[in-house]
Design a protein around this motif. Sequence first.
Motif, PDB file in Angstrom:
ATOM      1  N   ASN A  11       0.837  -0.829   0.185  1.00  0.00           N
ATOM      2  CA  ASN A  11       0.019  -0.071  -0.003  1.00  0.00           C
ATOM      3  C   ASN A  11       0.353   1.358   0.224  1.00  0.00           C
ATOM      4  O   ASN A  11       0.220   2.115   0.291  1.00  0.00           O
ATOM      5  CB  ASN A  11      -1.013   0.025   1.260  1.00  0.00           C
ATOM      6  CG  ASN A  11      -1.982  -0.570   1.021  1.00  0.00           C
ATOM      7  OD1 ASN A  11      -2.289  -1.031   0.016  1.00  0.00           O
ATOM      8  ND2 ASN A  11      -2.746  -1.349   1.989  1.00  0.00           N
ATOM      9  N   SER A  12       2.205   1.003  -0.962  1.00  0.00           N
ATOM     10  CA  SER A  12       2.747   2.129  -0.773  1.00  0.00           C
ATOM     11  C   SER A  12       2.831   2.553  -2.112  1.00  0.00           C
ATOM     12  O   SER A  12       3.521   1.699  -2.888  1.00  0.00           O
ATOM     13  CB  SER A  12       3.671   2.425   0.390  1.00  0.00           C
ATOM     14  OG  SER A  12       4.855   0.638   0.163  1.00  0.00           O
ATOM     15  N   VAL A  74       8.720  14.804  -1.867  1.00  0.00           N
ATOM     16  CA  VAL A  74       6.945  16.002  -2.021  1.00  0.00           C
ATOM     17  C   VAL A  74       7.476  16.235  -3.853  1.00  0.00           C
ATOM     18  O   VAL A  74       6.615  16.419  -4.197  1.00  0.00           O
ATOM     19  CB  VAL A  74       7.786  16.700  -1.046  1.00  0.00           C
ATOM     20  CG1 VAL A  74       6.641  18.305  -1.818  1.00  0.00           C
ATOM     21  CG2 VAL A  74       7.271  16.597   0.220  1.00  0.00           C
ATOM     22  N   ARG A  75       8.367  16.905  -4.435  1.00  0.00           N
ATOM     23  CA  ARG A  75       8.219  17.132  -5.487  1.00  0.00           C
ATOM     24  C   ARG A  75       7.903  15.861  -6.390  1.00  0.00           C
ATOM     25  O   ARG A  75       7.479  16.520  -7.369  1.00  0.00           O
ATOM     26  CB  ARG A  75       9.683  18.122  -6.018  1.00  0.00           C
ATOM     27  CG  ARG A  75      10.120  19.118  -5.295  1.00  0.00           C
ATOM     28  CD  ARG A  75      11.433  19.704  -6.100  1.00  0.00           C
ATOM     29  NE  ARG A  75      12.531  18.801  -5.873  1.00  0.00           N
ATOM     30  CZ  ARG A  75      13.503  18.942  -4.775  1.00  0.00           C
ATOM     31  NH1 ARG A  75      13.855  19.804  -3.957  1.00  0.00           N
ATOM     32  NH2 ARG A  75      14.857  18.153  -5.163  1.00  0.00           N
ATOM     33  N   GLN A  76       7.919  14.898  -6.397  1.00  0.00           N
ATOM     34  CA  GLN A  76       7.245  14.018  -7.091  1.00  0.00           C
ATOM     35  C   GLN A  76       6.110  13.118  -7.010  1.00  0.00           C
ATOM     36  O   GLN A  76       5.875  12.618  -7.519  1.00  0.00           O
ATOM     37  CB  GLN A  76       8.752  12.760  -6.678  1.00  0.00           C
ATOM     38  CG  GLN A  76       9.870  12.610  -6.653  1.00  0.00           C
ATOM     39  CD  GLN A  76      10.727  12.930  -7.948  1.00  0.00           C
ATOM     40  OE1 GLN A  76      10.652  12.726  -9.197  1.00  0.00           O
ATOM     41  NE2 GLN A  76      11.047  14.029  -7.631  1.00  0.00           N
ATOM     42  N   LYS A  77       5.403  14.010  -6.035  1.00  0.00           N
ATOM     43  CA  LYS A  77       4.135  13.872  -6.286  1.00  0.00           C
ATOM     44  C   LYS A  77       3.447  12.684  -5.610  1.00  0.00           C
ATOM     45  O   LYS A  77       3.054  12.270  -5.840  1.00  0.00           O
ATOM     46  CB  LYS A  77       3.102  14.525  -6.846  1.00  0.00           C
ATOM     47  CG  LYS A  77       3.588  16.074  -7.392  1.00  0.00           C
ATOM     48  CD  LYS A  77       2.832  16.312  -8.087  1.00  0.00           C
ATOM     49  CE  LYS A  77       2.736  18.293  -9.127  1.00  0.00           C
ATOM     50  NZ  LYS A  77       2.690  19.411  -8.088  1.00  0.00           N
ATOM     51  N   ILE A  78       4.585  11.814  -4.574  1.00  0.00           N
ATOM     52  CA  ILE A  78       4.003  10.823  -4.275  1.00  0.00           C
ATOM     53  C   ILE A  78       3.198  10.816  -3.257  1.00  0.00           C
ATOM     54  O   ILE A  78       3.003  11.836  -2.286  1.00  0.00           O
ATOM     55  CB  ILE A  78       5.294   9.852  -3.872  1.00  0.00           C
ATOM     56  CG1 ILE A  78       6.503  10.040  -5.234  1.00  0.00           C
ATOM     57  CG2 ILE A  78       5.152   8.835  -3.403  1.00  0.00           C
ATOM     58  CD1 ILE A  78       7.436   9.178  -4.821  1.00  0.00           C
ATOM     59  N   LYS A  79       2.520   9.758  -3.288  1.00  0.00           N
ATOM     60  CA  LYS A  79       0.887   9.939  -2.296  1.00  0.00           C
ATOM     61  C   LYS A  79       1.437   9.121  -0.872  1.00  0.00           C
ATOM     62  O   LYS A  79       1.037   9.310   0.107  1.00  0.00           O
ATOM     63  CB  LYS A  79      -0.204   9.167  -2.861  1.00  0.00           C
ATOM     64  CG  LYS A  79      -0.469  10.263  -4.074  1.00  0.00           C
ATOM     65  CD  LYS A  79      -1.595  10.122  -4.533  1.00  0.00           C
ATOM     66  CE  LYS A  79      -2.312  10.947  -5.646  1.00  0.00           C
ATOM     67  NZ  LYS A  79      -3.777  10.856  -6.420  1.00  0.00           N
ATOM     68  N   SER A  80       1.756   8.215  -0.850  1.00  0.00           N
ATOM     69  CA  SER A  80       2.399   6.982   0.385  1.00  0.00           C
ATOM     70  C   SER A  80       3.795   6.588   0.262  1.00  0.00           C
ATOM     71  O   SER A  80       4.280   6.167  -1.329  1.00  0.00           O
ATOM     72  CB  SER A  80       1.403   5.922   0.040  1.00  0.00           C
ATOM     73  OG  SER A  80       1.237   5.116  -0.374  1.00  0.00           O
ATOM     74  N   VAL A  81       4.518   6.931   1.162  1.00  0.00           N
ATOM     75  CA  VAL A  81       5.684   5.954   1.034  1.00  0.00           C
ATOM     76  C   VAL A  81       6.214   4.791   2.322  1.00  0.00           C
ATOM     77  O   VAL A  81       5.339   5.398   4.086  1.00  0.00           O
ATOM     78  CB  VAL A  81       6.758   7.432   1.132  1.00  0.00           C
ATOM     79  CG1 VAL A  81       8.268   7.174   1.545  1.00  0.00           C
ATOM     80  CG2 VAL A  81       6.299   8.332   0.939  1.00  0.00           C
TER      81      VAL A  81
END
Length: 86
Positions: A11-12, A74-81
């Motif tokens: 889920n990431s 954050v600049r990559q616009k990733i939603k979950s890490v």
Amino acid sequence: PEIFRHTVANNSDAWVFTSKNAVKVFCMLKNDLDINEKLFFAVGHKTAERLKTEGINVFVPEHETAVSLAEFIVRQKIKSVLFWCG
């Protein structure tokens, strides 16, 4: 371990590694994880090199700090890490 493999890990969108020890743990689980569509990030080149020895394409920020890594993600616009630490 089973919950981790099938719930948390799947889920990431991206996985972040901040140490070679974290990569060591990942390597123990790697064959049981779906890593095909994950983005991999490392805080520094030593951690990245360890991932590369496992055949992983990994992104490293220009400045090898936690803040630079966070800003880069954050600049990559990733939603979950998923944060791997060790």
